[in-house]
Design a protein around this motif. Structure first.
Motif, mmCIF file in Angstrom:
data_model
loop_
_atom_site.group_PDB
_atom_site.id
_atom_site.type_symbol
_atom_site.label_atom_id
_atom_site.label_comp_id
_atom_site.label_asym_id
_atom_site.label_seq_id
_atom_site.Cartn_x
_atom_site.Cartn_y
_atom_site.Cartn_z
ATOM 1 N N SER A 32 0.823 -1.214 0.000
ATOM 2 C CA SER A 32 0.000 0.000 0.000
ATOM 3 C C SER A 32 0.853 1.259 0.000
ATOM 4 O O SER A 32 0.440 2.300 -0.530
ATOM 5 N N LYS A 33 2.062 1.173 0.584
ATOM 6 C CA LYS A 33 2.969 2.321 0.626
ATOM 7 C C LYS A 33 3.856 2.404 -0.613
ATOM 8 O O LYS A 33 4.641 3.347 -0.760
ATOM 9 N N GLY A 34 3.727 1.420 -1.504
ATOM 10 C CA GLY A 34 4.562 1.407 -2.697
ATOM 11 C C GLY A 34 5.982 0.945 -2.444
ATOM 12 O O GLY A 34 6.857 1.121 -3.292
ATOM 13 N N LEU A 35 6.222 0.333 -1.271
ATOM 14 C CA LEU A 35 7.566 -0.103 -0.918
ATOM 15 C C LEU A 35 7.840 -1.540 -1.340
ATOM 16 O O LEU A 35 8.983 -1.981 -1.351
ATOM 17 N N LEU A 36 6.790 -2.283 -1.685
ATOM 18 C CA LEU A 36 6.947 -3.677 -2.097
ATOM 19 C C LEU A 36 5.985 -3.956 -3.245
ATOM 20 O O LEU A 36 5.206 -4.898 -3.206
ATOM 21 N N THR A 37 6.022 -3.113 -4.269
ATOM 22 C CA THR A 37 5.163 -3.347 -5.413
ATOM 23 C C THR A 37 5.759 -4.469 -6.250
ATOM 24 O O THR A 37 6.808 -4.293 -6.875
ATOM 25 N N LEU A 38 5.119 -5.628 -6.225
ATOM 26 C CA LEU A 38 5.628 -6.756 -6.986
ATOM 27 C C LEU A 38 5.429 -6.480 -8.471
ATOM 28 O O LEU A 38 4.336 -6.122 -8.914
ATOM 29 N N ASN A 39 6.500 -6.672 -9.242
ATOM 30 C CA ASN A 39 6.536 -6.196 -10.623
ATOM 31 C C ASN A 39 5.974 -7.216 -11.605
ATOM 32 O O ASN A 39 6.711 -7.936 -12.282
ATOM 33 N N TYR A 40 4.656 -7.286 -11.655
ATOM 34 C CA TYR A 40 3.983 -8.095 -12.665
ATOM 35 C C TYR A 40 2.709 -7.373 -13.074
ATOM 36 O O TYR A 40 2.290 -6.401 -12.450
ATOM 37 N N SER A 41 2.082 -7.853 -14.142
ATOM 38 C CA SER A 41 0.857 -7.262 -14.666
ATOM 39 C C SER A 41 1.084 -5.775 -14.974
ATOM 40 O O SER A 41 2.044 -5.416 -15.626
ATOM 41 N N LYS A 42 0.201 -4.912 -14.488
ATOM 42 C CA LYS A 42 0.278 -3.492 -14.815
ATOM 43 C C LYS A 42 1.508 -2.816 -14.237
ATOM 44 O O LYS A 42 1.878 -1.728 -14.667
ATOM 45 N N PHE A 43 2.144 -3.453 -13.249
ATOM 46 C CA PHE A 43 3.273 -2.833 -12.581
ATOM 47 C C PHE A 43 4.599 -3.514 -12.952
ATOM 48 O O PHE A 43 5.570 -3.411 -12.221
ATOM 49 N N ARG A 44 4.610 -4.185 -14.098
ATOM 50 C CA ARG A 44 5.818 -4.886 -14.530
ATOM 51 C C ARG A 44 6.914 -3.902 -14.929
ATOM 52 O O ARG A 44 6.652 -2.744 -15.233
ATOM 53 N N ARG A 168 -7.704 -8.058 -24.017
ATOM 54 C CA ARG A 168 -6.392 -7.822 -24.601
ATOM 55 C C ARG A 168 -6.423 -8.120 -26.089
ATOM 56 O O ARG A 168 -6.825 -9.188 -26.529
ATOM 57 N N THR A 169 -6.000 -7.157 -26.886
ATOM 58 C CA THR A 169 -5.955 -7.299 -28.344
ATOM 59 C C THR A 169 -4.503 -7.409 -28.805
ATOM 60 O O THR A 169 -3.584 -7.472 -27.999
ATOM 61 N N ASP A 170 -4.311 -7.421 -30.099
ATOM 62 C CA ASP A 170 -2.967 -7.608 -30.643
ATOM 63 C C ASP A 170 -1.998 -6.510 -30.217
ATOM 64 O O ASP A 170 -0.788 -6.736 -30.130
ATOM 65 N N ASP A 171 -2.515 -5.311 -29.953
ATOM 66 C CA ASP A 171 -1.626 -4.222 -29.539
ATOM 67 C C ASP A 171 -1.333 -4.243 -28.039
ATOM 68 O O ASP A 171 -0.585 -3.410 -27.523
ATOM 69 N N ASN A 172 -1.907 -5.239 -27.330
ATOM 70 C CA ASN A 172 -1.667 -5.437 -25.892
ATOM 71 C C ASN A 172 -2.018 -4.220 -25.037
ATOM 72 O O ASN A 172 -1.490 -4.052 -23.941
ATOM 73 N N SER A 173 -2.900 -3.371 -25.545
ATOM 74 C CA SER A 173 -3.294 -2.196 -24.781
ATOM 75 C C SER A 173 -4.330 -2.575 -23.723
ATOM 76 O O SER A 173 -5.073 -3.547 -23.875
ATOM 77 N N TYR A 174 -4.364 -1.800 -22.636
ATOM 78 C CA TYR A 174 -5.328 -2.038 -21.571
ATOM 79 C C TYR A 174 -6.629 -1.298 -21.871
ATOM 80 O O TYR A 174 -6.630 -0.215 -22.436
ATOM 81 N N LYS A 175 -7.734 -1.908 -21.473
ATOM 82 C CA LYS A 175 -9.051 -1.309 -21.624
ATOM 83 C C LYS A 175 -9.785 -1.424 -20.293
ATOM 84 O O LYS A 175 -9.399 -2.200 -19.416
ATOM 85 N N THR A 227 -4.327 -0.834 -8.038
ATOM 86 C CA THR A 227 -4.886 -1.071 -9.365
ATOM 87 C C THR A 227 -6.023 -0.099 -9.656
ATOM 88 O O THR A 227 -6.144 0.447 -10.760
ATOM 89 N N HIS A 228 -6.859 0.143 -8.653
ATOM 90 C CA HIS A 228 -7.964 1.092 -8.782
ATOM 91 C C HIS A 228 -7.426 2.490 -9.108
ATOM 92 O O HIS A 228 -7.941 3.181 -10.006
ATOM 93 N N ALA A 229 -6.386 2.898 -8.407
ATOM 94 C CA ALA A 229 -5.776 4.205 -8.660
ATOM 95 C C ALA A 229 -5.159 4.252 -10.055
ATOM 96 O O ALA A 229 -5.240 5.274 -10.748
ATOM 97 N N TRP A 230 -4.550 3.138 -10.465
ATOM 98 C CA TRP A 230 -3.928 3.063 -11.798
ATOM 99 C C TRP A 230 -4.970 3.268 -12.892
ATOM 100 O O TRP A 230 -4.732 4.008 -13.856
ATOM 101 N N TYR A 231 -6.131 2.638 -12.769
ATOM 102 C CA TYR A 231 -7.192 2.796 -13.773
ATOM 103 C C TYR A 231 -7.689 4.234 -13.829
ATOM 104 O O TYR A 231 -7.944 4.779 -14.903
ATOM 105 N N HIS A 232 -7.837 4.858 -12.674
ATOM 106 C CA HIS A 232 -8.297 6.247 -12.652
ATOM 107 C C HIS A 232 -7.271 7.191 -13.289
ATOM 108 O O HIS A 232 -7.645 8.180 -13.933
ATOM 109 N N GLU A 233 -5.990 6.876 -13.123
ATOM 110 C CA GLU A 233 -4.946 7.701 -13.734
ATOM 111 C C GLU A 233 -4.884 7.494 -15.241
ATOM 112 O O GLU A 233 -4.644 8.443 -15.995
ATOM 113 N N LYS A 234 -5.115 6.273 -15.683
ATOM 114 C CA LYS A 234 -4.961 5.946 -17.104
ATOM 115 C C LYS A 234 -6.202 6.296 -17.918
ATOM 116 O O LYS A 234 -6.103 6.688 -19.085
ATOM 117 N N PHE A 235 -7.389 6.184 -17.320
ATOM 118 C CA PHE A 235 -8.637 6.393 -18.051
ATOM 119 C C PHE A 235 -9.446 7.515 -17.392
ATOM 120 O O PHE A 235 -9.919 7.363 -16.261
#
Length: 250
Positions: A32-44, A168-175, A227-235
């Motif tokens: 939650s503090k961003g000190l142990l963000t495991l680097n996979y999925s959206k945070f890779r 996920r489509t061929d361009d691997n973009s998030y929706k 993840t919720h915050a990431w979606y709000h920032e991206k969309f």
């Protein structure tokens, strides 16, 4: 029938459970503090190993850990023990199959992340399987509730993973995800994973099993918030009324 099977308390078990409790809670706090963000999925990250291989390994190794833990008492398996060890295996086998045939990956996974998650899952799987040799002696109502929660969690988790994969489509973009409980929360797949782990805890009854459930809650809630915050920032048009993980509540 006991609701919680307590360990035999001595100096070693007190120290072990204290350390385990700190570990269970720290994962979520650090995430939650961003000190142990495991680097996979959206945070890779942009470097590492193949995501498909890495994700397969971090789910496959716990299967080995669980089965090794049962080696010494497999001959004494009764129906209760069989169902619990089957549930542990089903959970991780399902995830392995999803990695191989369902999920779509667009980048590498950090090797340290693979090691961290594999170690955490393997510890949980080993403990659950090892403690299973001292299980309850028959199936009761709470055990049946655990089976239902586990089954619903696994099926619904797979369903929501399929919804994500189909985006996920061929361009691997998030929706923005839609359908199912995605209409109400950002991370229904996490909620359903928690349902499955609660089911395992209610079947096992060991204090460690409940602690593993708390561990999973701590981490997945923190991950869902990020993840919720990431979606709000991206969309800019991300639904404002969509909760994080529990419909209408959180």
């Amino acid at each position: 029938m006991p609701v919680v099977i307590m360990p035999e308390w001595n100096t070693l078990s007190i120290v072990a459970y204290t350390v385990f409790a700190m570990l269970c809670l720290s994962f979520g706090v650090l995430e939650s503090k961003g000190l142990l963000t495991l680097n996979y999925s959206k945070f890779r990250t942009s470097h590492g190993m193949s995501s498909r291989l890495g994700m397969f390994l971090l789910y496959f190794v716990p299967i080995l850990a669980a089965d090794i833990a049962t080696f010494w008492f497999v001959a004494s398996f009764d129906l209760v023990k069989l169902i619990i060890i089957a549930a542990i295996n089903i959970h991780f086998i399902k995830r392995c199959l999803e990695v191989l045939f369902l999920h779509k990956y667009s980048g590498p996974i950090n090797i340290a992340t693979v090691i961290q998650i594999a170690a955490a899952y393997s510890l949980a799987a080993f403990l659950l399987a090892y403690l299973n040799q001292w299980s309850i002696d028959r199936i009761d109502g709470l055990f049946l509730l655990g089976m239902v929660l586990f089954a619903v969690g696994q099926v619904s988790n797979l369903y929501h993973h399929k919804l994500l994969a189909d985006l996920r489509t061929d361009d691997n973009s998030y929706k923005i995800p839609t359908g199912g409980l995605f209409e109400f929360v950002t991370a229904p797949h996490y909620l359903m994973e928690l349902s499955a782990w609660l089911g395992v805890a209610l079947m096992s009854r060991h204090l460690a099993a409940y602690m593993i459930f708390v561990w999973t809650c701590s981490y997945l809630l923190a991950r869902a918030l990020r993840t919720h915050a990431w979606y709000h920032e991206k969309f800019a048009d991300y639904p404002d009324d969509r909760r994080v993980i529990v419909p209408f509540i959180l």
